[in-house]
Motif scaffolding. Structure first.
Motif, PDB file in Angstrom:
ATOM      1  N   ILE A   1      44.323  -8.976 -69.627  1.00 48.50           N
ATOM      2  CA  ILE A   1      44.621  -7.752 -68.857  1.00 48.50           C
ATOM      3  C   ILE A   1      44.921  -8.091 -67.395  1.00 48.50           C
ATOM      4  CG2 ILE A   1      43.620  -5.596 -68.011  1.00 48.50           C
ATOM      5  CD1 ILE A   1      42.085  -5.445 -70.701  1.00 48.50           C
ATOM      6  N   ILE A   2      44.115  -9.007 -66.839  1.00 52.29           N
ATOM      7  CA  ILE A   2      44.317  -9.384 -65.423  1.00 52.29           C
ATOM      8  C   ILE A   2      45.654 -10.108 -65.242  1.00 52.29           C
ATOM      9  CG2 ILE A   2      43.463 -10.941 -63.603  1.00 52.29           C
ATOM     10  CD1 ILE A   2      40.626 -10.098 -64.466  1.00 52.29           C
TER      11      ILE A   2
ATOM     12  N   ASN B   1      48.532  -7.813 -65.347  1.00 58.85           N
ATOM     13  CA  ASN B   1      48.619  -7.000 -64.129  1.00 58.85           C
ATOM     14  C   ASN B   1      49.392  -7.723 -63.021  1.00 58.85           C
ATOM     15  OD1 ASN B   1      46.925  -6.264 -61.352  1.00 58.85           O
ATOM     16  ND2 ASN B   1      47.582  -4.498 -62.588  1.00 58.85           N
TER      17      ASN B   1
ATOM     18  N   ASN C   1      48.525  -9.665 -60.522  1.00 57.36           N
ATOM     19  CA  ASN C   1      47.990  -9.553 -59.164  1.00 57.36           C
ATOM     20  C   ASN C   1      48.533  -8.352 -58.396  1.00 57.36           C
ATOM     21  OD1 ASN C   1      46.398 -11.892 -59.413  1.00 57.36           O
ATOM     22  ND2 ASN C   1      48.159 -13.184 -58.918  1.00 57.36           N
ATOM     23  N   GLU C   2      48.538  -7.247 -59.058  1.00 62.22           N
ATOM     24  CA  GLU C   2      49.050  -6.033 -58.387  1.00 62.22           C
ATOM     25  C   GLU C   2      47.977  -4.965 -58.182  1.00 62.22           C
ATOM     26  OE1 GLU C   2      52.276  -4.842 -60.827  1.00 62.22           O
ATOM     27  OE2 GLU C   2      53.682  -6.301 -59.972  1.00 62.22           O
ATOM     28  N   TYR C   3      46.811  -5.207 -58.748  1.00 62.46           N
ATOM     29  CA  TYR C   3      45.772  -4.169 -58.683  1.00 62.46           C
ATOM     30  C   TYR C   3      45.365  -3.882 -57.228  1.00 62.46           C
ATOM     31  CZ  TYR C   3      41.466  -1.604 -59.613  1.00 62.46           C
ATOM     32  OH  TYR C   3      40.484  -0.643 -59.648  1.00 62.46           O
ATOM     33  N   TYR C   4      45.179  -4.943 -56.440  1.00 65.76           N
ATOM     34  CA  TYR C   4      44.774  -4.780 -55.028  1.00 65.76           C
ATOM     35  C   TYR C   4      45.975  -4.891 -54.091  1.00 65.76           C
ATOM     36  CZ  TYR C   4      40.011  -5.536 -56.753  1.00 65.76           C
ATOM     37  OH  TYR C   4      38.819  -5.442 -57.424  1.00 65.76           O
ATOM     38  N   GLN C   5      47.157  -4.673 -54.624  1.00 71.59           N
ATOM     39  CA  GLN C   5      48.362  -4.906 -53.825  1.00 71.59           C
ATOM     40  C   GLN C   5      48.409  -4.058 -52.552  1.00 71.59           C
ATOM     41  OE1 GLN C   5      52.077  -4.072 -55.805  1.00 71.59           O
ATOM     42  NE2 GLN C   5      53.135  -5.653 -54.637  1.00 71.59           N
TER      43      GLN C   5
ATOM     44  N   GLU D   1      46.005  -2.606 -50.708  1.00 72.43           N
ATOM     45  CA  GLU D   1      45.087  -3.018 -49.628  1.00 72.43           C
ATOM     46  C   GLU D   1      45.422  -4.424 -49.123  1.00 72.43           C
ATOM     47  OE1 GLU D   1      40.972  -4.677 -51.487  1.00 72.43           O
ATOM     48  OE2 GLU D   1      41.316  -2.532 -51.820  1.00 72.43           O
ATOM     49  N   ALA D   2      45.993  -5.237 -50.028  1.00 71.52           N
ATOM     50  CA  ALA D   2      46.402  -6.574 -49.586  1.00 71.52           C
ATOM     51  C   ALA D   2      47.572  -6.480 -48.609  1.00 71.52           C
ATOM     52  CB  ALA D   2      46.804  -7.415 -50.799  1.00 71.52           C
ATOM     53  N   LEU D   3      48.519  -5.608 -48.911  1.00 71.15           N
ATOM     54  CA  LEU D   3      49.682  -5.465 -48.032  1.00 71.15           C
ATOM     55  C   LEU D   3      49.296  -4.861 -46.685  1.00 71.15           C
ATOM     56  CD1 LEU D   3      52.430  -4.272 -50.569  1.00 71.15           C
ATOM     57  CD2 LEU D   3      52.283  -6.492 -49.410  1.00 71.15           C
TER      58      LEU D   3
ATOM     59  N   SER E   1      46.739  -5.407 -44.945  1.00 72.00           N
ATOM     60  CA  SER E   1      46.153  -6.387 -44.022  1.00 72.00           C
ATOM     61  C   SER E   1      46.979  -7.665 -43.902  1.00 72.00           C
ATOM     62  CB  SER E   1      44.740  -6.741 -44.495  1.00 72.00           C
ATOM     63  OG  SER E   1      44.800  -7.229 -45.808  1.00 72.00           O
ATOM     64  N   LYS E   2      48.132  -7.698 -44.574  1.00 69.36           N
ATOM     65  CA  LYS E   2      48.934  -8.933 -44.601  1.00 69.36           C
ATOM     66  C   LYS E   2      49.400  -9.349 -43.200  1.00 69.36           C
ATOM     67  CE  LYS E   2      52.808 -11.080 -46.975  1.00 69.36           C
ATOM     68  NZ  LYS E   2      53.966 -10.861 -47.862  1.00 69.36           N
TER      69      LYS E   2
ATOM     70  N   ILE F   1      46.559 -10.434 -40.963  1.00 64.77           N
ATOM     71  CA  ILE F   1      46.068 -11.778 -41.325  1.00 64.77           C
ATOM     72  C   ILE F   1      47.032 -12.858 -40.827  1.00 64.77           C
ATOM     73  CG2 ILE F   1      45.652 -13.314 -43.297  1.00 64.77           C
ATOM     74  CD1 ILE F   1      44.433 -10.940 -44.764  1.00 64.77           C
TER      75      ILE F   1
ATOM     76  N   TYR G   1      50.187 -15.240 -50.786  1.00 60.36           N
ATOM     77  CA  TYR G   1      49.157 -14.384 -50.185  1.00 60.36           C
ATOM     78  C   TYR G   1      48.495 -13.489 -51.229  1.00 60.36           C
ATOM     79  CZ  TYR G   1      47.229 -10.400 -47.660  1.00 60.36           C
ATOM     80  OH  TYR G   1      46.410  -9.392 -47.212  1.00 60.36           O
ATOM     81  N   GLN G   2      49.323 -12.816 -52.060  1.00 57.87           N
ATOM     82  CA  GLN G   2      48.785 -11.886 -53.067  1.00 57.87           C
ATOM     83  C   GLN G   2      47.871 -12.606 -54.053  1.00 57.87           C
ATOM     84  OE1 GLN G   2      49.073  -8.632 -53.383  1.00 57.87           O
ATOM     85  NE2 GLN G   2      51.145  -7.886 -53.090  1.00 57.87           N
TER      86      GLN G   2
ATOM     87  N   TYR H   1      44.693 -13.580 -52.372  1.00 55.74           N
ATOM     88  CA  TYR H   1      43.935 -12.370 -52.070  1.00 55.74           C
ATOM     89  C   TYR H   1      43.147 -11.922 -53.304  1.00 55.74           C
ATOM     90  CZ  TYR H   1      42.733  -7.768 -50.270  1.00 55.74           C
ATOM     91  OH  TYR H   1      42.042  -6.658 -49.839  1.00 55.74           O
ATOM     92  N   HIS H   2      43.817 -11.886 -54.475  1.00 48.76           N
ATOM     93  CA  HIS H   2      43.164 -11.436 -55.694  1.00 48.76           C
ATOM     94  C   HIS H   2      42.066 -12.411 -56.160  1.00 48.76           C
ATOM     95  CE1 HIS H   2      46.308  -8.416 -55.907  1.00 48.76           C
ATOM     96  NE2 HIS H   2      45.622  -7.821 -56.874  1.00 48.76           N
TER      97      HIS H   2
ATOM     98  N   HIS I   1      36.794  -6.103 -49.302  1.00 51.71           N
ATOM     99  CA  HIS I   1      38.079  -6.297 -48.644  1.00 51.71           C
ATOM    100  C   HIS I   1      37.948  -7.031 -47.302  1.00 51.71           C
ATOM    101  CE1 HIS I   1      42.074  -5.500 -47.106  1.00 51.71           C
ATOM    102  NE2 HIS I   1      41.538  -4.886 -46.062  1.00 51.71           N
TER     103      HIS I   1
ATOM    104  N   GLU J   1      39.551 -10.754 -46.114  1.00 48.38           N
ATOM    105  CA  GLU J   1      40.411 -11.041 -44.949  1.00 48.38           C
ATOM    106  C   GLU J   1      39.980 -12.327 -44.255  1.00 48.38           C
ATOM    107  OE1 GLU J   1      41.808  -6.701 -43.257  1.00 48.38           O
ATOM    108  OE2 GLU J   1      41.404  -8.345 -41.876  1.00 48.38           O
TER     109      GLU J   1
ATOM    110  N   ILE K   1      42.046 -16.004 -44.184  1.00 45.77           N
ATOM    111  CA  ILE K   1      42.402 -16.719 -42.943  1.00 45.77           C
ATOM    112  C   ILE K   1      41.875 -18.155 -42.995  1.00 45.77           C
ATOM    113  CG2 ILE K   1      41.962 -16.833 -40.456  1.00 45.77           C
ATOM    114  CD1 ILE K   1      41.957 -13.715 -40.530  1.00 45.77           C
TER     115      ILE K   1
ATOM    116  N   ILE L   1      43.304  -2.087 -66.527  1.00 41.13           N
ATOM    117  CA  ILE L   1      42.949  -2.992 -65.416  1.00 41.13           C
ATOM    118  C   ILE L   1      41.898  -2.375 -64.489  1.00 41.13           C
ATOM    119  CG2 ILE L   1      44.890  -2.149 -63.970  1.00 41.13           C
ATOM    120  CD1 ILE L   1      43.651  -5.787 -64.153  1.00 41.13           C
TER     121      ILE L   1
END
Lengths: 205, 179
Positions: free
Chosen positions: A13-14, A17, A19-23, A25-27, A29-30, A33, B26-27, B30-31, B40, B44, B48, B114
């Motif tokens: 399942i992961i 996905n 790596n889009e589940y937290y996309q 919130e990741a974007l 702070s991109k 960072i 990065y993605q 991050y995951h 979260h 971060e 870094i 998911i």
């Protein structure tokens, strides 16, 4: 059941996905960072430069210190050996000249080859070696004699007293009373009170 | 740009290449960090630290192929995450757990999405979550995990077993909640 099935199902399942589940919130702070990374990289570069400078300075300081320490140590050893050398020389010199050892001192090393030497001579104290017998002390005084006896001739020469101190002599001279002849004197008259009292003014002097 | 090219330019100090590498992975990192840390803000900081380490050591790593290089980056992110979580609170591996029979019907793949998977993972205690993630998701074996977490292999196995039981229980709770 096979519990590994949990692992397989979860992994599948992961992975699906992608790596889009937290996309979201990741974007969010991109960029932040990345900015922090750039700053960290910059600071790291500066820090590296600073560390290099400090390291170089430390190495130079250490090198100079070691040279200085070596020189000081070497000079101390050389001075020590010179001191021993000159002390030995002086001992020999003293022996040859038969000078007491405590009359010559190394005062200061002015230079490697020059030594200032101070000579101190002993203070000589001479003592009386002969016994002197003191017989007496003589004082010369002028003596005046006074007397009630008129027959005594006053033309007595000055006397040299022997063995008497000046103070005693002086005491004798000054404290001895002068004796006079008693005589009666008749005085007439008197003051008003005496006249009224009808007393005669006989006075004994 | 190919990863090999990016690495080559990174090694020559190109800021653009560093940016490309960052944007590309990065993605993923991050995951990876998020699954271990679950927070979260912590992610971060770890990202870094991880990229700083990657940029710093990129000259030292030998490029064999893309998967190897990606695995190297993931390992850095995982190690930094473990170090971070261990520095904030000492990792504890809970020994007591309710032993419940596992129902096969709970693991019907089409019914799991998911969202449930990540929620289930995030609700696990730190020790269970880290061991389960490393073993089941990232594909490390117990020997590697024991070295990473400084625990014995048997502890790793025990934590994994208990994590699985906890997951099944949680899935059961989810199902009961839906009903």
């Amino acid at each position: 059941m096979d519990t590994n099935k949990i692992d397989e199902v979860f992994k599948k399942i992961i992975d699906n996905n992608n790596n889009e589940y937290y996309q979201s919130e990741a974007l969010n702070s991109k960029d932040r960072i990345w900015d922090k990374l750039k700053m960290a990289s910059l600071n790291s570069g500066r820090r590296a430069l600073l560390i290099k400078i400090l390291a170089a300075a430390s190495i130079i300081l250490l090198f100079l210190s070691s040279i200085l320490f070596y020189n000081l140590k070497h000079e101390y050893k050389r001075n020590q050996s010179l001191a021993n050398y000159y002390t030995t020389k002086l001992k020999n010199l003293n022996t040859y000249l038969s000078i007491p050892k405590d009359t010559i001192y190394i005062q200061k090393y002015l230079h490697d080859t020059i030594v200032k030497i101070e000579k101190r001579e002993k203070i000589k104290v001479e003592y009386l070696t002969q016994n002197i017998h003191i017989v007496d002390t003589v004082y010369k005084t002028d003596t005046v004699y006074k007397t009630t006896d008129k027959s005594v001739d006053f033309n007595i020469p000055k006397i040299i007293n022997e063995g008497k101190s000046l103070e005693i002599q002086s005491f004798v001279n000054t404290k001895q009373p002068v004796v006079k002849n008693k005589k009666f004197a008749l005085r007439f008259g008197g003051n008003n009170n005496e006249l009224e009292d009808t007393r005669l003014a006989f006075k004994h002097e | 740009m190919e990863l090999k090219e990016i690495i080559k330019h990174c090694r020559s100090g190109s800021q653009l290449a560093f940016n490309s590498l960052f944007n590309k992975y990065y993605q993923l990192l991050y995951h990876v960090s998020k699954r271990i840390l679950g927070n979260h803000h912590d992610v971060e900081d770890v990202i870094i630290l991880s990229f700083t380490k990657i940029f710093k050591n990129i000259n030292k790593v030998e490029y064999i192929n893309d998967p190897c290089f990606v695995k190297w980056m993931k390992t850095i992110a995982i190690n930094e995450s473990i170090r971070f979580i261990d520095s904030k609170k000492k990792l504890e591996f809970i020994e007591d757990v309710r032993v419940v029979e596992i129902d096969d019907s709970l693991l019907n793949e089409p019914e799991l999405d998911i969202d449930i998977v990540y929620k289930t993972i995030n609700q696990l205690p730190d020790g269970y979550r880290i061991v389960f993630t490393l073993f089941a998701i990232e594909g490390y074996n117990h020997k590697d995990i024991s070295q990473m977490l400084n625990i014995t292999e048997s502890t790793s196995k025990s934590q994994l077993r208990k994590a699985r039981i906890r997951i099944v229980n949680q899935l059961k709770d989810f199902e009961n909640g839906h009903k």
